[in-house]
Design an enzyme around this catalytic site. Structure first.
Site, PDB file in Angstrom:
ATOM      1  CB  THR A  32      -1.045  -0.220   1.242  1.00 11.89           C
ATOM      2  OG1 THR A  32      -0.207  -0.219   2.462  1.00 11.89           O
ATOM      3  CG2 THR A  32      -2.162  -1.006   0.864  1.00 11.89           C
ATOM      4  NE  ARG A  40     -12.122 -10.427   0.983  1.00  8.15           N
ATOM      5  CZ  ARG A  40     -11.305 -11.000   0.274  1.00  8.15           C
ATOM      6  NH1 ARG A  40     -10.000 -11.221   0.305  1.00  8.15           N
ATOM      7  NH2 ARG A  40     -11.921 -12.051  -0.626  1.00  8.15           N
ATOM      8  CD  GLN A 107      -2.069 -13.488   1.970  1.00  4.96           C
ATOM      9  OE1 GLN A 107      -3.233 -13.697   2.022  1.00  4.96           O
ATOM     10  NE2 GLN A 107      -1.488 -13.077   3.087  1.00  4.96           N
ATOM     11  CG  HIS A 127      -3.076 -15.259  -3.622  1.00  2.00           C
ATOM     12  ND1 HIS A 127      -3.447 -14.352  -2.808  1.00  2.00           N
ATOM     13  CD2 HIS A 127      -3.521 -16.375  -3.408  1.00  2.00           C
ATOM     14  CE1 HIS A 127      -3.978 -14.995  -1.637  1.00  2.00           C
ATOM     15  NE2 HIS A 127      -4.109 -16.462  -2.042  1.00  2.00           N
ATOM     16  CB  CYS A 135      -3.985 -19.491 -23.328  1.00  2.00           C
ATOM     17  SG  CYS A 135      -5.301 -19.877 -24.105  1.00  2.00           S
ATOM     18  CB  CYS A 138      -3.192 -23.742 -25.380  1.00  7.01           C
ATOM     19  SG  CYS A 138      -2.583 -22.243 -25.524  1.00  7.01           S
ATOM     20  CB  CYS A 163      -5.157 -22.514 -28.870  1.00  6.61           C
ATOM     21  SG  CYS A 163      -5.789 -21.885 -27.201  1.00  6.61           S
ATOM     22  CB  THR A 201      -1.389 -10.919   5.549  1.00  2.00           C
ATOM     23  OG1 THR A 201      -2.485 -11.821   5.443  1.00  2.00           O
ATOM     24  CG2 THR A 201      -0.215 -11.259   6.411  1.00  2.00           C
ATOM     25  CG  ASN A 226      -1.752  -6.088   9.182  1.00  2.00           C
ATOM     26  OD1 ASN A 226      -1.234  -5.907   8.201  1.00  2.00           O
ATOM     27  ND2 ASN A 226      -2.985  -6.326   9.577  1.00  2.00           N
TER      28      ASN A 226
END
Length: 254
Positions: A32, A40, A107, A127, A135, A138, A163, A201, A226
């Protein structure tokens, strides 16, 4: 209160000095300060625009071309493309260069840990990454910039050039499974560390949040850094609440 905080910073620095294998878990709060909003939080992307959550849900993305078009416009406009690593990212690089950091589980999808200088082989992006496209048909992967160039040139939903399938950022959307190898690697690191730092987190997204109790159960100390309360504060050996960009350099410095 300030004296207690200073004392706790000193204690945690001592734990880092004594540790042989530090494992770090990072979330959106690390980025941030680089201008990338979380999802969130009070000013989060989904808080301000719930419709944007559809773009991160695989069923909506695959079924609705309009959702994909909006997603491509959002990717073009993402603040992550101009974002630079901040003091928190750089502090973790310093920790690695001191030989303390074993594994960095993140994350985040922005690639700022690697941009700051963290060794890619030590980073587990549970993540995925927004720096590549994949894709859905494929499985071919390519740099995101190639697809964004096509969008700028007028393609509002560029298909796979191999593809013709649907392209998506190489991130894990709602409804998609995490990569089993990434989760296994993260849990293995947690089981063998002697200090776990959970940074930026809320520890509410599973299964990745589970690495913290895995480390604790294996005998490691747990430190949470945090801005807000997390769901695992009660498990931690130390909780440092405040600006990550201020706190982390004080912990990680030599």
């Amino acid at each position: 209160m300030a004296e207690d905080f200073e004392r706790l910073v000193t204690v945690v620095r001592g734990w880092i000095e004594a540790a042989e294998r530090v494992v770090v878990l990072t979330g959106a709060g690390v980025s941030t300060d680089s201008g990338i909003p979380d999802f969130r939080g009070p000013q989060g992307v989904w808080t301000r625009n719930p419709e944007a959550e559809k773009q991160s849900t695989i069923q909506h993305y695959v079924a609705d071309p309009e959702v994909r078009r909006r997603a491509w416009r959002s990717r073009l406009e993402s603040p992550a493309w101009s974002a630079q690593p901040n003091a928190g990212h750089r502090a973790l690089v310093a920790l690695e260069r001191r030989g303390k950091l074993d594994t960095l589980i993140t994350q985040n999808i922005d690639g700022l840990h690697q941009a700051a200088g963290s060794s890619p082989e030590r980073v587990v992006e549970v993540h995925g990454t927004m720096r590549e496209v994949v894709c859905l048909d494929c499985g071919e992967r390519a740099p995101m910039e190639r697809a964004l160039a096509r969008v700028r040139a007028g393609e509002d939903d560029p298909p796979c050039r191999t593809c013709g399938g649907i392209l998506k950022s190489a991130t894990i959307s709602f409804g998609q499974s995490l990569v089993p190898g990434d989760i296994a690697r993260a849990e293995r690191a947690a089981r063998t560390c002697d200090l776990m730092l959970a940074i930026g987190t809320k520890l509410s997204v599973w299964p990745v949040a589970g690495v913290v109790p895995v480390a604790k159960d294996a005998g490691a100390r747990v430190v949470i850094v945090n801005a807000e309360r997390t769901e695992m504060d009660g498990m931690a050996d130390a909780v440092l609440r405040g600006s990550i960009g201020d706190i982390l350099p004080r912990l990680a410095g030599g």
